[in-house]
Design an enzyme around this catalytic site. Structure first.
Site, short mmCIF file in Angstrom:
data_model
loop_
_atom_site.label_atom_id
_atom_site.label_comp_id
_atom_site.label_asym_id
_atom_site.label_seq_id
_atom_site.Cartn_x
_atom_site.Cartn_y
_atom_site.Cartn_z
N PRO A 66 30.51 -48.06 9.02
CA PRO A 66 29.61 -47.12 8.30
C PRO A 66 28.47 -46.66 9.02
O PRO A 66 27.90 -47.35 9.92
CB PRO A 66 29.41 -47.87 7.13
CG PRO A 66 29.47 -49.37 7.68
CD PRO A 66 30.52 -49.17 8.56
N GLU A 67 28.08 -45.25 8.69
CA GLU A 67 26.93 -44.59 9.49
C GLU A 67 25.93 -44.48 8.53
O GLU A 67 25.82 -44.99 7.50
CB GLU A 67 27.57 -43.54 10.40
CG GLU A 67 28.63 -43.93 11.23
CD GLU A 67 29.06 -42.51 12.05
OE1 GLU A 67 28.23 -41.77 12.20
OE2 GLU A 67 30.33 -42.41 12.45
#
Length: 287
Positions: free
Chosen positions: A2-3
């Site tokens: 996840p960013e």
């Protein structure tokens, strides 16, 4: 992994459902989930009992729950970590690793992690650049969506490195929050090839790619983040849908939405880089 947009979606959910609540007790159901807490499960659960969650915070891709005694629960989501808010008594998830119960008897917080690459740890809060941060991430730079983010300073940091622009974008000490997906998307929008040398990057190009990163991550956040499988979810277990709007990442051999040229995929740091060979021409090598 996840960013920024995906982590911010989770942070907002935690702020809405967990902030302001007192912790009654904590259960560690798998020791690997707190392996980063060096003092072990008993210390982790003992110190959290009676603590109060003041707020859910984030810097870049890093997420933490700020506690009342200048400590924080630092969460590493890894490849499959989920922070879920569930009614007390709801069936346990198959890969439930840590359960946090609150003294108001309301919904509990569960850390679920199928691949066990993520984890939770207690960390002291320290002041860095005028902001309280967990000590292990005090070196992380501000991200483009931080109100105190200085684009000119970030461009200067990018141009000071002797590397490729994509590697610089992924360096969380220069600018945080950008990972493989949004690096490719930002470079496509800025019409820059991932291998462009930061030494030859103009200030205007640096500003353009950071502006593109801000735009694409803002759009992704509005869509709930990018979910390629059921592992990337918000605190209610819902997936984001920005993957439908990706222009280059994961679009190998499909026509570029801007010029129609097939998108190309190349190996990059044990991952992949996606780009349009016409919109993002490869830089010429110096003779």
């Amino acid at each position: 992994m996840p960013e920024l947009p995906e982590v911010e979606v989770v942070r907002r959910g935690l702020q809405a459902h967990v902030a302001g609540r007192g912790i009654a007790r904590v259960e560690v159901l798998h020791p690997r989930a707190i392996r980063r807490h060096e003092l072990g499960p008993e210390d982790f659960t003992g110190r959290l009992a009676g603590a109060r969650v003041e707020a859910a915070r984030r810097r870049g891709k890093y997420l933490w729950l700020e506690l009342s005694d200048k400590e924080a629960i630092l969460a590493h989501l890894g490849m499959s970590g989920q922070m879920l808010v569930q009614p007390e008594g709801a069936p346990d998830e198959k890969h439930l690793r840590v359960r946090i119960r609150f003294d108001d008897g309301g919904p509990e917080l569960r850390f679920v992690d199928q691949r066990t690459f993520g984890g939770l740890a207690l960390a002291d809060l320290v002041t860095s650049d005028g902001t309280l941060l967990p000590a292990p991430i005090a070196h992380i730079a501000r991200d483009p969506m931080d109100p105190a983010f200085d684009p000119a300073l970030a461009v200067k940091a990018l141009r000071s490195r002797r590397t490729e622009i994509k590697r610089a974008l992924l360096d969380q000490t220069l600018v945080s929050g950008v990972g493989n997906i949004y690096a490719d998307e930002s470079l496509w929008r800025a019409r820059l090839h991932w291998a462009r040398s930061t030494e030859k990057l103009t200030r205007a190009q640096g500003a353009a790619v950071l502006e593109a990163a801000t735009e694409v991550m803002t759009e992704a956040l509005q869509a709930g983040g990018t979910s390629f499988d059921a592992l990337y979810v918000n605190v209610n277990g819902q997936s984001g849908y920005f993957d439908r709007s990706l222009n280059v990442y994961g679009q190998g051999d499909r026509p570029c939405r801007r010029c129609g040229t097939p998108i190309r995929r190349e190996p990059f740091m044990n991952r992949s880089s996606y780009f349009c060979p016409r919109c993002q021409p490869r830089p010429r090598r110096s003779s």
